[in-house]
Design a protein around this motif. Sequence first.
Motif, PDB file in Angstrom:
ATOM      1  N   ARG A 278       0.845  -1.191   0.000  1.00  0.00           N
ATOM      2  CA  ARG A 278       0.000   0.000   0.000  1.00  0.00           C
ATOM      3  C   ARG A 278       0.882   1.242   0.000  1.00  0.00           C
ATOM      4  NH1 ARG A 278      -4.860   2.425   1.266  1.00  0.00           N
ATOM      5  NH2 ARG A 278      -4.821   4.093   2.823  1.00  0.00           N
ATOM      6  N   LYS A 299      -3.498   0.822  -3.435  1.00  0.00           N
ATOM      7  CA  LYS A 299      -4.332   1.062  -2.245  1.00  0.00           C
ATOM      8  C   LYS A 299      -4.322  -0.119  -1.280  1.00  0.00           C
ATOM      9  CE  LYS A 299      -8.256   2.111  -4.327  1.00  0.00           C
ATOM     10  NZ  LYS A 299      -9.652   2.599  -4.497  1.00  0.00           N
ATOM     11  N   ASN A 300      -4.247  -1.329  -1.829  1.00  0.00           N
ATOM     12  CA  ASN A 300      -4.238  -2.548  -1.006  1.00  0.00           C
ATOM     13  C   ASN A 300      -3.014  -3.371  -1.369  1.00  0.00           C
ATOM     14  OD1 ASN A 300      -6.833  -2.046   0.203  1.00  0.00           O
ATOM     15  ND2 ASN A 300      -7.764  -2.623  -1.741  1.00  0.00           N
ATOM     16  N   LEU A 322      -4.690   8.626   0.661  1.00  0.00           N
ATOM     17  CA  LEU A 322      -5.244   7.798  -0.409  1.00  0.00           C
ATOM     18  C   LEU A 322      -6.745   7.614  -0.256  1.00  0.00           C
ATOM     19  CD1 LEU A 322      -2.499   5.005  -0.724  1.00  0.00           C
ATOM     20  CD2 LEU A 322      -2.607   7.252  -1.820  1.00  0.00           C
ATOM     21  N   SER A 323      -7.233   7.677   0.966  1.00  0.00           N
ATOM     22  CA  SER A 323      -8.663   7.490   1.209  1.00  0.00           C
ATOM     23  C   SER A 323      -9.492   8.654   0.695  1.00  0.00           C
ATOM     24  CB  SER A 323      -8.928   7.313   2.711  1.00  0.00           C
ATOM     25  OG  SER A 323      -8.231   6.208   3.223  1.00  0.00           O
TER      26      SER A 323
END
Length: 345
Positions: A278, A299-300, A322-323
Amino acid sequence: MIGFSFYLQDPSASERIEEAGKLGVKRAFTSLHIPEEQGDLAAVAAGLLEKAAEAGIQVFADISANTHARFGLSTVKGLNGLGVSGLRLDDGFSPGETAALSEEFSIAINASILFEDELLQLLELGVKPQSMIAWHNYYPRRETGLDEEFFSQQNKLFSRYGIRSAAFVPGRGEKRGPLYEGLPTLEKHRSTNPLHAAAELKELGADFIFIGDPDWGGGLLEDLILYEQDTLRIPVHSSREFDGCYKVRPDLSRDVIRLMDTRSNDPVPPQAATLRRRGAVTVDNDRYGRYKGEMQIVKNDLPTDERVNVIGMIDEKDLPLLSFIRPGTNVLLTNKNERLGDGEI
């Protein structure tokens, strides 16, 4: 809208006001009723307020019922002559007095302690919603900042009546004394990247974001201005130079943030495959065919892929940003001050 704070006994206040004005900032907060401040407050305030007016900055001043007397004024309305355009009223003002002042000033009501009954009373007295801002406190003492859910509920209350809300994030530079613990509205933001804090405040219903500490430091004001323009600046550790602003695809993916218009006909030689953690910045290499050159932010956590080169890494403290990346967000990737050596990421 973005704003900053300046204080009467900050020796750099004049320079900060000038810098903010050059950056295009239009609003500032100051406090005119700080017990520990001494000296010729009226002269200092007049000079700083004049500086703000020259820079095109509207100043909201936090005052108490006796502030005007400390400045040698007969009434609160005399603060208008000093260049104060908005008042954030502390204790000591009745609803009737608040209504009367709203005819001369924009009024920042205390969003952290004012509830619906008091709000309805102000509206019934003729205070217009558009003349009010529901402004939350900042909290110098650790562990006393607001609860996130309470903050959100208060903002929803004021929004129902057409009143915009404001809140504070701490600065990145030296924190303001006497406690030096930062000046956030939410306790969770006391040690958070202020850009992340600002994004979260906006998600929770704040219309105006002000830096509470006088020393914003570390390019924070510039970052907040960019964010207001739907651009997130994210520093990256990389041996590759980043100098571009990239738009996020409208179809937001689950695992990666895909950056538009990055595919290329130029060769992208494969590198040794590494885990895509991430925050990794990647580029698809020659082995990915027509996707060659496409840049992504992970992101993951993802496994290694020989078709994907990892070319950089976002700091762990910046990962919460990033959220807040949405379809169409502009992402400005910049290199960290420290450069990594060849073969490092």
